[in-house]
Design a protein around this motif. Structure first.
Motif, PDB file in Angstrom:
ATOM      1  N   VAL A 127       0.844  -1.190   0.000  1.00 46.28           N
ATOM      2  CA  VAL A 127       0.000   0.000   0.000  1.00 46.28           C
ATOM      3  C   VAL A 127       0.878   1.238   0.000  1.00 46.28           C
ATOM      4  CG1 VAL A 127      -1.669   1.328   1.360  1.00 46.28           C
ATOM      5  CG2 VAL A 127      -1.868  -1.152   1.234  1.00 46.28           C
ATOM      6  N   THR A 128       0.506   2.204  -0.798  1.00 45.34           N
ATOM      7  CA  THR A 128       1.163   3.500  -0.748  1.00 45.34           C
ATOM      8  C   THR A 128       0.086   4.585  -0.731  1.00 45.34           C
ATOM      9  OG1 THR A 128       2.685   5.044  -1.799  1.00 45.34           O
ATOM     10  CG2 THR A 128       1.415   3.635  -3.270  1.00 45.34           C
ATOM     11  N   LEU A 129       0.349   5.645  -0.022  1.00 41.68           N
ATOM     12  CA  LEU A 129      -0.562   6.787   0.000  1.00 41.68           C
ATOM     13  C   LEU A 129       0.000   7.927  -0.843  1.00 41.68           C
ATOM     14  CD1 LEU A 129      -1.470   6.672   3.782  1.00 41.68           C
ATOM     15  CD2 LEU A 129      -2.766   5.738   1.858  1.00 41.68           C
ATOM     16  N   ASP A 130       1.062   7.646  -1.580  1.00 35.75           N
ATOM     17  CA  ASP A 130       1.681   8.625  -2.456  1.00 35.75           C
ATOM     18  C   ASP A 130       0.699   8.972  -3.579  1.00 35.75           C
ATOM     19  OD1 ASP A 130       3.232   9.774  -4.636  1.00 35.75           O
ATOM     20  OD2 ASP A 130       4.996   9.084  -3.565  1.00 35.75           O
ATOM     21  N   PRO A 131       0.473  10.266  -3.856  1.00 34.14           N
ATOM     22  CA  PRO A 131      -0.474  10.633  -4.895  1.00 34.14           C
ATOM     23  C   PRO A 131       0.005  10.310  -6.318  1.00 34.14           C
ATOM     24  CG  PRO A 131       0.593  12.590  -4.059  1.00 34.14           C
ATOM     25  CD  PRO A 131       1.039  11.445  -3.189  1.00 34.14           C
ATOM     26  N   LYS A 132       1.285  10.046  -6.500  1.00 38.34           N
ATOM     27  CA  LYS A 132       1.808   9.647  -7.808  1.00 38.34           C
ATOM     28  C   LYS A 132       2.948   8.664  -7.579  1.00 38.34           C
ATOM     29  CE  LYS A 132       2.553  11.426 -12.368  1.00 38.34           C
ATOM     30  NZ  LYS A 132       2.499  12.601 -13.210  1.00 38.34           N
ATOM     31  N   PRO A 133       2.614   7.412  -7.239  1.00 42.90           N
ATOM     32  CA  PRO A 133       3.628   6.445  -6.839  1.00 42.90           C
ATOM     33  C   PRO A 133       4.572   6.011  -7.963  1.00 42.90           C
ATOM     34  CG  PRO A 133       1.480   5.408  -6.957  1.00 42.90           C
ATOM     35  CD  PRO A 133       1.268   6.872  -7.171  1.00 42.90           C
ATOM     36  N   MET A 134       4.163   6.186  -9.216  1.00 44.60           N
ATOM     37  CA  MET A 134       5.021   5.845 -10.350  1.00 44.60           C
ATOM     38  C   MET A 134       5.196   7.089 -11.210  1.00 44.60           C
ATOM     39  SD  MET A 134       3.446   2.149 -11.420  1.00 44.60           S
ATOM     40  CE  MET A 134       1.850   2.874 -11.751  1.00 44.60           C
ATOM     41  N   PRO A 135       6.426   7.461 -11.518  1.00 42.44           N
ATOM     42  CA  PRO A 135       6.612   8.638 -12.363  1.00 42.44           C
ATOM     43  C   PRO A 135       6.073   8.376 -13.761  1.00 42.44           C
ATOM     44  CG  PRO A 135       8.710   7.518 -11.973  1.00 42.44           C
ATOM     45  CD  PRO A 135       7.669   6.828 -11.142  1.00 42.44           C
ATOM     46  N   GLY A 136       5.768   9.428 -14.467  1.00 38.12           N
ATOM     47  CA  GLY A 136       5.317   9.259 -15.839  1.00 38.12           C
ATOM     48  C   GLY A 136       4.249  10.253 -16.220  1.00 38.12           C
ATOM     49  N   ASP A 137       3.801  10.115 -17.443  1.00 43.38           N
ATOM     50  CA  ASP A 137       2.838  11.026 -18.029  1.00 43.38           C
ATOM     51  C   ASP A 137       1.417  10.521 -17.770  1.00 43.38           C
ATOM     52  OD1 ASP A 137       1.907  13.182 -19.489  1.00 43.38           O
ATOM     53  OD2 ASP A 137       2.098  12.156 -21.420  1.00 43.38           O
ATOM     54  N   TRP A 138       0.965  10.663 -16.544  1.00 41.72           N
ATOM     55  CA  TRP A 138      -0.382  10.249 -16.139  1.00 41.72           C
ATOM     56  C   TRP A 138      -0.842  11.141 -15.006  1.00 41.72           C
ATOM     57  CZ3 TRP A 138      -1.562   7.033 -11.608  1.00 41.72           C
ATOM     58  CH2 TRP A 138      -0.476   6.843 -10.762  1.00 41.72           C
ATOM     59  N   ASN A 139      -2.114  11.057 -14.637  1.00 39.96           N
ATOM     60  CA  ASN A 139      -2.666  12.008 -13.666  1.00 39.96           C
ATOM     61  C   ASN A 139      -2.384  11.675 -12.210  1.00 39.96           C
ATOM     62  OD1 ASN A 139      -4.422   9.876 -13.402  1.00 39.96           O
ATOM     63  ND2 ASN A 139      -6.272  11.081 -13.588  1.00 39.96           N
ATOM     64  N   GLY A 140      -1.968  10.481 -11.900  1.00 36.46           N
ATOM     65  CA  GLY A 140      -1.707  10.131 -10.508  1.00 36.46           C
ATOM     66  C   GLY A 140      -2.966   9.669  -9.805  1.00 36.46           C
ATOM     67  N   ALA A 141      -2.816   9.363  -8.542  1.00 39.17           N
ATOM     68  CA  ALA A 141      -3.915   8.836  -7.741  1.00 39.17           C
ATOM     69  C   ALA A 141      -4.270   9.865  -6.675  1.00 39.17           C
ATOM     70  CB  ALA A 141      -3.507   7.513  -7.097  1.00 39.17           C
ATOM     71  N   GLY A 142      -5.069  10.818  -7.036  1.00 41.02           N
ATOM     72  CA  GLY A 142      -5.398  11.905  -6.111  1.00 41.02           C
ATOM     73  C   GLY A 142      -6.275  11.434  -4.975  1.00 41.02           C
ATOM     74  N   GLY A 143      -6.006  11.927  -3.807  1.00 42.97           N
ATOM     75  CA  GLY A 143      -6.798  11.604  -2.632  1.00 42.97           C
ATOM     76  C   GLY A 143      -7.794  12.707  -2.338  1.00 42.97           C
ATOM     77  N   HIS A 144      -8.391  13.231  -3.378  1.00 41.21           N
ATOM     78  CA  HIS A 144      -9.324  14.338  -3.186  1.00 41.21           C
ATOM     79  C   HIS A 144     -10.722  13.815  -2.892  1.00 41.21           C
ATOM     80  CE1 HIS A 144     -10.195  13.164  -7.323  1.00 41.21           C
ATOM     81  NE2 HIS A 144     -11.347  13.787  -7.175  1.00 41.21           N
ATOM     82  N   CYS A 145     -11.565  14.673  -2.408  1.00 41.47           N
ATOM     83  CA  CYS A 145     -12.970  14.321  -2.279  1.00 41.47           C
ATOM     84  C   CYS A 145     -13.801  15.509  -2.735  1.00 41.47           C
ATOM     85  CB  CYS A 145     -13.341  13.887  -0.869  1.00 41.47           C
ATOM     86  SG  CYS A 145     -12.786  14.941   0.437  1.00 41.47           S
ATOM     87  N   ASN A 146     -14.854  15.189  -3.435  1.00 38.46           N
ATOM     88  CA  ASN A 146     -15.780  16.208  -3.907  1.00 38.46           C
ATOM     89  C   ASN A 146     -16.865  16.384  -2.856  1.00 38.46           C
ATOM     90  OD1 ASN A 146     -14.415  16.335  -6.419  1.00 38.46           O
ATOM     91  ND2 ASN A 146     -15.507  14.509  -7.073  1.00 38.46           N
ATOM     92  N   PHE A 147     -17.390  17.583  -2.755  1.00 40.28           N
ATOM     93  CA  PHE A 147     -18.460  17.803  -1.798  1.00 40.28           C
ATOM     94  C   PHE A 147     -19.399  18.862  -2.337  1.00 40.28           C
ATOM     95  CE2 PHE A 147     -15.476  21.100  -0.798  1.00 40.28           C
ATOM     96  CZ  PHE A 147     -16.265  22.185  -0.476  1.00 40.28           C
ATOM     97  N   SER A 148     -20.596  18.864  -1.816  1.00 39.84           N
ATOM     98  CA  SER A 148     -21.557  19.918  -2.122  1.00 39.84           C
ATOM     99  C   SER A 148     -22.439  20.101  -0.893  1.00 39.84           C
ATOM    100  CB  SER A 148     -22.392  19.567  -3.345  1.00 39.84           C
ATOM    101  OG  SER A 148     -23.145  18.400  -3.111  1.00 39.84           O
ATOM    102  N   THR A 149     -23.047  21.247  -0.843  1.00 40.44           N
ATOM    103  CA  THR A 149     -23.971  21.539   0.252  1.00 40.44           C
ATOM    104  C   THR A 149     -25.363  21.694  -0.339  1.00 40.44           C
ATOM    105  OG1 THR A 149     -23.729  23.941   0.046  1.00 40.44           O
ATOM    106  CG2 THR A 149     -22.133  22.782   1.461  1.00 40.44           C
ATOM    107  N   SER A 150     -26.365  21.737   0.502  1.00 44.80           N
ATOM    108  CA  SER A 150     -27.731  21.915  -0.009  1.00 44.80           C
ATOM    109  C   SER A 150     -27.862  23.247  -0.736  1.00 44.80           C
ATOM    110  CB  SER A 150     -28.747  21.808   1.133  1.00 44.80           C
ATOM    111  OG  SER A 150     -28.456  22.748   2.145  1.00 44.80           O
ATOM    112  N   ARG A 151     -27.142  24.278  -0.273  1.00 42.71           N
ATOM    113  CA  ARG A 151     -27.184  25.576  -0.955  1.00 42.71           C
ATOM    114  C   ARG A 151     -26.559  25.492  -2.344  1.00 42.71           C
ATOM    115  NH1 ARG A 151     -24.234  29.732   1.909  1.00 42.71           N
ATOM    116  NH2 ARG A 151     -25.131  31.102   0.350  1.00 42.71           N
ATOM    117  N   MET A 152     -25.563  24.646  -2.512  1.00 52.99           N
ATOM    118  CA  MET A 152     -24.931  24.479  -3.820  1.00 52.99           C
ATOM    119  C   MET A 152     -25.850  23.757  -4.802  1.00 52.99           C
ATOM    120  SD  MET A 152     -21.049  23.477  -2.787  1.00 52.99           S
ATOM    121  CE  MET A 152     -19.956  24.622  -1.982  1.00 52.99           C
ATOM    122  N   LYS A 153     -26.765  22.955  -4.285  1.00 53.83           N
ATOM    123  CA  LYS A 153     -27.679  22.189  -5.135  1.00 53.83           C
ATOM    124  C   LYS A 153     -28.973  22.941  -5.431  1.00 53.83           C
ATOM    125  CE  LYS A 153     -25.983  17.897  -3.158  1.00 53.83           C
ATOM    126  NZ  LYS A 153     -26.329  16.729  -2.347  1.00 53.83           N
ATOM    127  N   ALA A 154     -29.205  24.025  -4.730  1.00 47.28           N
ATOM    128  CA  ALA A 154     -30.441  24.799  -4.875  1.00 47.28           C
ATOM    129  C   ALA A 154     -30.302  25.825  -6.005  1.00 47.28           C
ATOM    130  CB  ALA A 154     -30.771  25.497  -3.550  1.00 47.28           C
TER     131      ALA A 154
END
Length: 120
Positions: free
Chosen positions: A40-67
């Motif tokens: 297991v690795t938590l590195d966002p780009k464990p292998m160098p190269g021309d690719w996007n990597g493994a981002g540990g991001h999360c998307n979120f929204s609120t009820s106001r954003m959906k209204a």
């Protein structure tokens, strides 16, 4: 035990429950991986190269954003977040921004780490 610390050894102002949950999640992940012979690795780009990597991001929204007028609410949230962009990049990366800079290139569905002025 469940505090997170800066490189200088000072505690980050953080929610202790969140920190404890992350510690336990990572322990369970690594322990389960041992049973299956997986590394297991938590590195966002464990292998160098021309690719996007493994981002540990999360998307979120609120009820106001959906209204009605939700886009305006999203834009306001972005404006508030961008005021501390560099601080967020540094704090969310155990390497102080170095790991994020390898992944956030602006290519392959990623945002660019730098602002229009070239700074991050």
């Amino acid at each position: 035990m469940c505090e997170t610390y800066s490189k200088d050894g000072t505690p980050h102002p953080t929610n202790k429950r969140y920190s404890c949950d992350r510690i336990m999640e990572r322990y369970i992940l690594h322990r389960a991986a041992e049973d299956f012979g997986v590394i297991v690795t938590l590195d966002p780009k464990p292998m160098p190269g021309d690719w996007n990597g493994a981002g540990g991001h999360c998307n979120f929204s609120t009820s106001r954003m959906k209204a009605d007028n939700g886009m305006k609410v999203m834009e306001e949230a972005i404006q508030r977040l961008e005021k501390r962009h560099k601080e967020h990049i540094i704090l969310y990366d155990p390497s102080g921004g170095v790991d994020n800079s390898r992944r956030l290139t602006g290519l392959h569905e990623t945002a660019t780490l730098t602002s229009s002025s070239g700074e991050w």
